[in-house]
Motif scaffolding. Structure first.
Motif: not given
Length: 139
Positions: A91-101, A112-130
């Protein structure tokens, strides 16, 4: 009286920073309580933010939150290192990516802000998955 995650953070010495952290902690706490009733507002991350703010600013508020009859059990397993339920991760990852997109496609016009936001999204997703998956009691 249990206090999970008590060693979480060292308290700051600055009275100004402590006051700001207490205010931020209560703002996060209020939003987290609202999140109990509003499905799209993430309750547990906001309560964890409140706990982190209180850990750095006020032992009394930190203990109160962690020992609260209703709110404490929501965050204690995470603070104890027992992880979070798999459905909460999904649920957290789905809501994260829905709001980021939505933000990247409709709200942020700077590449460049889009890329930064997407990079943060990847980092948070990896953290949650781990994070470890918490197995329900008795299962």
């Amino acid at each position: 009286m249990i206090v999970p995650g008590e060693e979480m953070m060292k308290k700051t010495d600055s009275q100004i920073i402590r006051s700001l952290l207490i205010c931020a902690g209560f703002a996060a706490l209020a939003a987290g309580v609202v999140g109990i009733f509003v499905p799209v507002l993430p309750t547990v991350p906001l309560l964890l933010l409140a706990a982190a703010c209180f850990a750095r600013s006020s032992d009394r508020f930190h203990r109160w939150l962690l020992n609260h009859q209703r709110l404490g059990p929501m965050i204690a397993p995470f603070l104890d290192g027992r992880g979070i339920p798999k459905h909460a991760k999904i649920k957290a990852i789905a809501l994260l990516w829905a709001s980021l997109l939505v933000s990247v496609v409709f709200l942020i016009p700077i590449a460049w802000v889009d890329l930064l936001v997407l990079g943060i999204g990847v980092a948070v997703s990896v953290y949650l998955l781990r994070l470890p998956d918490r197995v329900p009691a008795g299962g």
